[in-house]
Every structure is written in C-alpha cells, then in structure tokens.
Design an enzyme around this catalytic site. Sequence first.
Site, mmCIF file in Angstrom:
data_model
loop_
_atom_site.group_PDB
_atom_site.id
_atom_site.type_symbol
_atom_site.label_atom_id
_atom_site.label_comp_id
_atom_site.label_asym_id
_atom_site.label_seq_id
_atom_site.Cartn_x
_atom_site.Cartn_y
_atom_site.Cartn_z
ATOM 1 N N HIS A 4 0.832 -1.210 0.000
ATOM 2 C CA HIS A 4 0.000 0.000 0.000
ATOM 3 C C HIS A 4 0.871 1.267 0.000
ATOM 4 O O HIS A 4 0.637 2.192 -0.781
ATOM 5 C CB HIS A 4 -0.917 -0.024 1.227
ATOM 6 C CG HIS A 4 -1.551 1.287 1.528
ATOM 7 N ND1 HIS A 4 -2.496 1.862 0.704
ATOM 8 C CD2 HIS A 4 -1.360 2.165 2.551
ATOM 9 C CE1 HIS A 4 -2.862 3.021 1.215
ATOM 10 N NE2 HIS A 4 -2.196 3.233 2.332
ATOM 11 N N GLU A 15 -6.664 8.575 0.727
ATOM 12 C CA GLU A 15 -6.745 7.114 0.774
ATOM 13 C C GLU A 15 -7.806 6.549 -0.176
ATOM 14 O O GLU A 15 -7.563 5.570 -0.849
ATOM 15 C CB GLU A 15 -7.039 6.622 2.202
ATOM 16 C CG GLU A 15 -5.950 6.938 3.217
ATOM 17 C CD GLU A 15 -4.659 6.136 3.007
ATOM 18 O OE1 GLU A 15 -4.581 5.327 2.070
ATOM 19 O OE2 GLU A 15 -3.715 6.346 3.801
ATOM 20 N N SER A 18 -3.857 0.351 -4.116
ATOM 21 C CA SER A 18 -3.176 -0.847 -3.624
ATOM 22 C C SER A 18 -4.159 -1.966 -3.277
ATOM 23 O O SER A 18 -3.776 -2.972 -2.710
ATOM 24 C CB SER A 18 -2.347 -0.494 -2.387
ATOM 25 O OG SER A 18 -3.188 0.029 -1.371
HETATM 26 N N1 TIH Z 1 -7.053 -1.247 2.083
HETATM 27 C C1 TIH Z 1 -5.711 -0.892 1.690
HETATM 28 C C2 TIH Z 1 -5.093 -2.001 0.831
HETATM 29 O O1 TIH Z 1 -5.635 -3.094 0.753
HETATM 30 O O2 TIH Z 1 -4.035 -1.777 0.255
HETATM 31 C C3 TIH Z 1 -4.831 -0.617 2.868
HETATM 32 C C4 TIH Z 1 -5.317 0.518 3.728
HETATM 33 C C5 TIH Z 1 -5.194 1.840 3.473
HETATM 34 C C6 TIH Z 1 -5.754 2.637 4.470
HETATM 35 C C7 TIH Z 1 -6.305 1.954 5.448
HETATM 36 S S1 TIH Z 1 -6.133 0.311 5.144
HETATM 37 FE FE FE2 Z 2 -2.256 5.068 3.479
#
Ligand code: TIH
Ligand code: FE2
Length: 287
Positions: free
Chosen positions: A145, A190, A209
């Site tokens: 990520h 995000e 990600s």
């Molecule tokens: N859900 C994201 C991932 O799977 O890459 C990771 C996160 C980003 C922010 C909070 S959890």
């Molecule tokens: Fe992040």
Amino acid sequence: LTNFALYKRDPHADIPWFPRHISELDKCSNCVTKYEPTTDPRHPGNGDDVYIARRKFLNDQASQYKQRNLQFLLDEGVITTDRIPQLRRINEYLQKKTGFILRPCSGLLSARDFLASLAFRVFQTTTYLRHGASPHHSPEPDLIHELLGHVPMFADPLIAQMSQDIGLMSLGATDEQIEKLATVYWFIIEFGLCREDGKLKAIGAGLLSAYGELMHACSDVPEHKEFDPAITAVQKYEDSDYQPLYFVANSIQDALMKLRQFALSMERPFSVVYNPFTQSVEVIEQT
Ligand code: TIH
Ligand code: FE2
C-alpha cells in the site's frame, strides 16, 4: 513564484479549466484534425496503407502517454518485480524529487502523529506485507500500500508541498480539528475518486493498492458524492471493510488544494513556518 491577478473580472464568472500542474498536461492533448491521410485526398499520404498504419501506431501510443511517477520509479529500478524495495533506496529517490523521506512505523498511527510527520516531509511507512490469504484487500496499511499508493504521490512536488502544508496546519490543532483533517485526508488521499472522460478513476492510495476495493469503488454498488471538504470532514468512515461511500474530486491536486484551503480556514492562535535548514518548526505567536 509569479502571480497573475485577475481583479477586473467577476469572481463568480465561470473560468475555463486550465492545467495547474505539469501532470495535468495529460488532459491537454486534444488535436485539431485538418488533413487526415485516411480521409483527405489532399493529403500526400492518402491511399498509402503502410504510411497510415505506421502513423496510427505512433499516434495511439502518443495519445496514451501519461505522466506517471510509478513508471519513473520502475524505470529507475527503485521498484522492481523481483525483490522487495528497501526504504533506503526509495528515500534516495524521494530526496532528489521532493525531499520527502519514509520513516518506518509499526502500524496505523494516530491521526495527530501521522499528520505531524507530514509537517517535516516525513511519511510514516509500515514495512510488513499483507497476509497472502487476502492479496486484493488489506484492512490495514502494509508495504504494498505504501509503495504503490503513496510513494508515487510524494514524488510529485506539488503534492509534497500541499501534504507538508496540511501537516504544518495540524500542529497544535484541537482534537476536533484533527479529526476533521484526518477524515478529509482519509476520503481523498486514501479513498478518493475523480472523473476522467466520464469514467470514475481512483486517486486514493488505499484504492490503488487494493484491486478488490478498486473494482467495488468504481462500480454502481457504493454511493458517490461530490467532494467538498466541509461536508466530507463530518462524514463517518469505514475502516475495516470496503467503503460504502466515496467522494469524487476533479483531480488529486485540486482536492489537496481544497483540503489545504480548508485547513487554512481553521481557527488557530498561532501560525508555524518550517525551516528546512534546521529541519525545525518555528512558532509565530500572534501579538
Ligand atoms: N485497504 C488498503 C489495501 O488493501 O491496500 C490498505 C489501507 C489503506 C488505508 C487503510 S487500510
Ligand atoms: Fe495510506
């Protein structure tokens, strides 16, 4: 910095869109077609199939050209497919680009600590990898990520500057103000979306990600709302599963600009400046 003021205009008049960052030149490639060898008999290449095919091959590539920081990271061998990139190597790269550095941390940080780091152009980075049982979505940040989602953003000078500004404005803020800043950051940095050629595209690192959530975010399953920091700041968010609601901005630069403006409008009894020579923050009290 050069400033062109447009005082004589009605401030509410519609201003045509114009690029605000070099990366937005991706949207400035509309051609004026005049003499096309495919259709215009006046063109000397009209009827020459080999010429026309070669030209189409080149033009298709040109029209897909995008300024992509991830591509630069791959070209320079900072991120490769055969080994896990080392923070030291990424830091050397980011130092040259924007002065940002990654600093290892051990999980999701408190919003206050995370934002405070940005004030120093430091990005707190997890170093473990997601569990192999769920590659398409991780409920917490992991190295994939950070590297695919955040690092290309911090290689962009404008995003780096705005991130630092938001960090600076978080210093000494009240708990309530921090909560609002962190919520907008969450929904944009995000999980933000933007619209390009009528299609929804991801700008948020948490979507870039997470292939599984990316598909969900751009489908009609979740709700989509126009990004407006004042509204976004008080929206509750999901932090363990796919989001049920996403905000749609014009571009990441535009969204960060609005977030920075929102942070600037918060009431504070002092202001701060960053001194890059000593890597310290100086507090300016109002008298
Ligand atoms: N859900 C994201 C991932 O799977 O890459 C990771 C996160 C980003 C922010 C909070 S959890
Ligand atoms: Fe992040």
